[in-house]
Design a protein around this motif. Structure first.
Motif, PDB file in Angstrom:
ATOM      1  N   THR A 166       0.761  -1.356   0.047  1.00 35.87           N
ATOM      2  CA  THR A 166      -0.045  -0.007  -0.140  1.00 35.87           C
ATOM      3  C   THR A 166       0.988   1.500   0.070  1.00 35.87           C
ATOM      4  OG1 THR A 166      -0.237   0.089   2.364  1.00 35.87           O
ATOM      5  CG2 THR A 166      -1.774  -1.239   1.111  1.00 35.87           C
ATOM      6  N   ALA A 171       0.378   3.628  -2.865  1.00 39.40           N
ATOM      7  CA  ALA A 171       0.065   5.017  -2.662  1.00 39.40           C
ATOM      8  C   ALA A 171       0.810   6.395  -3.320  1.00 39.40           C
ATOM      9  CB  ALA A 171      -0.059   5.310  -1.267  1.00 39.40           C
ATOM     10  N   VAL A 201      -4.754   2.530   1.264  1.00 38.30           N
ATOM     11  CA  VAL A 201      -4.142   3.048   0.320  1.00 38.30           C
ATOM     12  C   VAL A 201      -4.149   4.739   0.504  1.00 38.30           C
ATOM     13  CG1 VAL A 201      -3.789   3.675  -2.279  1.00 38.30           C
ATOM     14  CG2 VAL A 201      -4.082   1.523  -1.596  1.00 38.30           C
ATOM     15  N   ARG A 202      -5.499   5.029   0.788  1.00 38.11           N
ATOM     16  CA  ARG A 202      -5.605   6.350   1.142  1.00 38.11           C
ATOM     17  C   ARG A 202      -4.954   6.946   2.490  1.00 38.11           C
ATOM     18  NH1 ARG A 202     -11.627   7.194  -1.575  1.00 38.11           N
ATOM     19  NH2 ARG A 202     -10.939   7.353  -3.684  1.00 38.11           N
ATOM     20  N   ALA A 231      -4.838  -1.873  -6.515  1.00 35.03           N
ATOM     21  CA  ALA A 231      -4.968  -2.284  -5.232  1.00 35.03           C
ATOM     22  C   ALA A 231      -6.448  -2.838  -5.307  1.00 35.03           C
ATOM     23  CB  ALA A 231      -4.888  -1.203  -4.178  1.00 35.03           C
ATOM     24  N   LEU A 232      -7.350  -2.383  -6.141  1.00 37.08           N
ATOM     25  CA  LEU A 232      -8.762  -2.636  -5.958  1.00 37.08           C
ATOM     26  C   LEU A 232      -8.994  -3.998  -7.036  1.00 37.08           C
ATOM     27  CD1 LEU A 232      -9.107  -0.386  -4.130  1.00 37.08           C
ATOM     28  CD2 LEU A 232     -11.214   0.224  -5.455  1.00 37.08           C
ATOM     29  N   GLU A 265      -4.365   7.956  -9.726  1.00 40.10           N
ATOM     30  CA  GLU A 265      -4.887   6.997  -9.020  1.00 40.10           C
ATOM     31  C   GLU A 265      -4.686   5.592  -9.421  1.00 40.10           C
ATOM     32  OE1 GLU A 265      -6.947   7.264  -6.615  1.00 40.10           O
ATOM     33  OE2 GLU A 265      -6.945   9.302  -6.561  1.00 40.10           O
ATOM     34  N   TYR A 313     -11.429   6.491 -10.051  1.00 39.38           N
ATOM     35  CA  TYR A 313     -10.842   6.150  -8.733  1.00 39.38           C
ATOM     36  C   TYR A 313     -10.583   7.316  -7.927  1.00 39.38           C
ATOM     37  CZ  TYR A 313      -9.987   1.522 -10.476  1.00 39.38           C
ATOM     38  OH  TYR A 313     -10.074   0.293 -11.194  1.00 39.38           O
ATOM     39  N   THR A 353      -4.392   3.193  -6.982  1.00 36.31           N
ATOM     40  CA  THR A 353      -5.865   2.551  -6.339  1.00 36.31           C
ATOM     41  C   THR A 353      -6.344   1.501  -7.103  1.00 36.31           C
ATOM     42  OG1 THR A 353      -6.224   4.760  -5.506  1.00 36.31           O
ATOM     43  CG2 THR A 353      -8.065   3.436  -5.564  1.00 36.31           C
ATOM     44  N   HIS A 354      -6.374   1.574  -8.477  1.00 36.21           N
ATOM     45  CA  HIS A 354      -6.641   0.589  -9.619  1.00 36.21           C
ATOM     46  C   HIS A 354      -6.159  -0.419  -9.239  1.00 36.21           C
ATOM     47  CE1 HIS A 354      -7.781  -0.858 -13.338  1.00 36.21           C
ATOM     48  NE2 HIS A 354      -6.630  -1.045 -13.783  1.00 36.21           N
ATOM     49  N   LEU A 374      -9.052   0.341  -0.176  1.00 32.47           N
ATOM     50  CA  LEU A 374      -9.266   1.603  -0.582  1.00 32.47           C
ATOM     51  C   LEU A 374      -8.610   2.346   0.628  1.00 32.47           C
ATOM     52  CD1 LEU A 374     -10.191   3.873  -2.454  1.00 32.47           C
ATOM     53  CD2 LEU A 374     -12.606   3.444  -1.717  1.00 32.47           C
ATOM     54  N   ARG A 418      -0.967   7.193   2.016  1.00 32.04           N
ATOM     55  CA  ARG A 418      -0.438   8.587   1.385  1.00 32.04           C
ATOM     56  C   ARG A 418      -0.167   9.191   2.622  1.00 32.04           C
ATOM     57  NH1 ARG A 418      -5.232   8.881  -3.101  1.00 32.04           N
ATOM     58  NH2 ARG A 418      -4.085   7.496  -4.531  1.00 32.04           N
TER      59      ARG A 418
END
Length: 350
Positions: free
Chosen positions: A151, A155, A273-274, A166-167, A160, A231, A163-164, A270, A277
């Motif tokens: 992550t 990040a 990852v956020r 990771a999900l 994004e 994303y 994020t793409h 989600l 950051r």
């Protein structure tokens, strides 16, 4: 399978210390003894004046490493044991160690490099991909969340893109791994043996320019518009809605992919990852990942996901909750809850 002592081969070639992951029948999947053996080798070489650099490679033709031994994690989760947490504690410490290693750490990320394989390679200082590389953090497909510092890496990817990845758990080739910051250099696979041989007599800074070149064209650079737009939505549900409504077929396919993954894992990934950051350092992110990984041991989706994908291989997991709407904000928050002073992962540099 090789005896446990042979699952990591530690050799020296000139001034290079070489680590070879040696479970080709299991795509070099990591076990706790393997992690400890790698750490032991790094300790021995760190202050050895005869060793100038470290080289990591995988045995066999299929790839560097497919990740951790998830069959063992499945058994431990079903039994309510502590073996997985013990493994992750040592593994994440190794990931942090690799990132801070004072000598060049050269990782040959050829073939399949997933999960724990990313952890032992993509934190290195010299990360080499080939036309055969398939790099991924596919954890949401087994009811788990990207870990091993994944992550942190995702990040930091442009826009994004992280994020793409990771999900969806999508695997990327060489150019996209370079774009996302998961690798540094492209070398054709048929030149790796010669590169490794040259490292026995010269530093990687001298050797690499003779082999590195441009990677074949990737996909993600041309998809940035819809990835960055879709994303950036606030929630997993909103991300899926944007993807579903977008005119690009690849966006619609990404929505379908996300909806096939564990809803709990998608929402926690989600958030992870956020939050990564904002956390900044790799050590802080690894500490967060340790909390999430330990929480996942109690999710029904982890046992069910591994069953469906690896044990029974029926590829039809029955997730609980069954959809994103069934996963509450409180469910997500619980995955990040402190473990208590005796259980938290503590690393130097936090």
């Amino acid at each position: 399978m090789s005896d446990e002592a042979d699952t990591v081969l530690v050799t020296t070639e000139g001034r290079t210390g070489r680590i070879t992951l040696n479970r080709p029948g299991a795509l070099n999947s990591l076990t706790r003894p393997m992690v400890l053996r790698i750490a032991e080798a790094l300790t021995a070489w760190e202050h050895d004046p005869d060793i100038a650099q470290v080289l990591l490679a995988g045995a066999g033709e299929r790839g560097l490493c497919a990740g951790g031994d998830i069959r063992a994690i499945h058994a431990d989760a079903r039994a309510g044991g502590t073996a997985s947490a013990d493994f992750w504690r040592d593994e994440y410490r190794l990931n942090a160690r690799i990132a801070r290693y004072p000598k060049p750490y050269v990782a040959l990320m050829d073939g399949i490099v997933m999960g724990g394989g990313v952890g032992v390679s993509a934190h290195g200082s010299v990360r080499i991909v080939t036309e055969r590389s398939r790099v991924a953090m596919p954890e949401t497909g087994i009811g788990f969340v990207p870990d091993v510092g994944g992550t942190h890496l995702l990040a930091r990817a442009p826009g994004e893109l992280g994020t793409h990845l990771a999900l969806t758990g999508a695997a990327v080739g060489a150019a996209d791994a370079l774009l996302c910051g998961l690798a540094d250099h492209f070398v054709p696979a048929d030149r790796l043996a010669d590169l490794a041989a040259d490292l026995a007599t010269a530093p990687v800074s001298d050797v690499l320019p003779r082999y590195a070149g441009g990677a074949p064209e990737g996909e993600l650079a041309g998809q940035r518009e819809w990835i960055d737009h879709c994303y950036a939505a606030d929630t997993a549900e909103a991300i899926v809605e944007r993807l579903s409504r977008h005119g690009d077929q690849a966006a619609k396919q990404s929505a379908e992919t996300i909806l096939s993954k564990s809803p709990t894992a998608v929402k926690v990934a989600l958030a992870a990852v956020r939050r990564a950051r904002a956390l900044g350092s790799l050590e802080r992110v690894l500490a967060q990942e340790f909390r999430v990984s330990c929480a996942a041991l109690s999710w029904p989706d982890l046992v069910e996901g591994i069953r469906a994908q690896v044990i029974d291989k029926d590829r039809t997991p029955r997730w609980f909750p069954a959809d994103l709407a069934g996963v509450s904000g409180a469910d997500v928050e619980r995955s990040f809850a402190p473990l208590g002073p005796e259980r938290e992962l503590r690393l130097d540099g936090r």
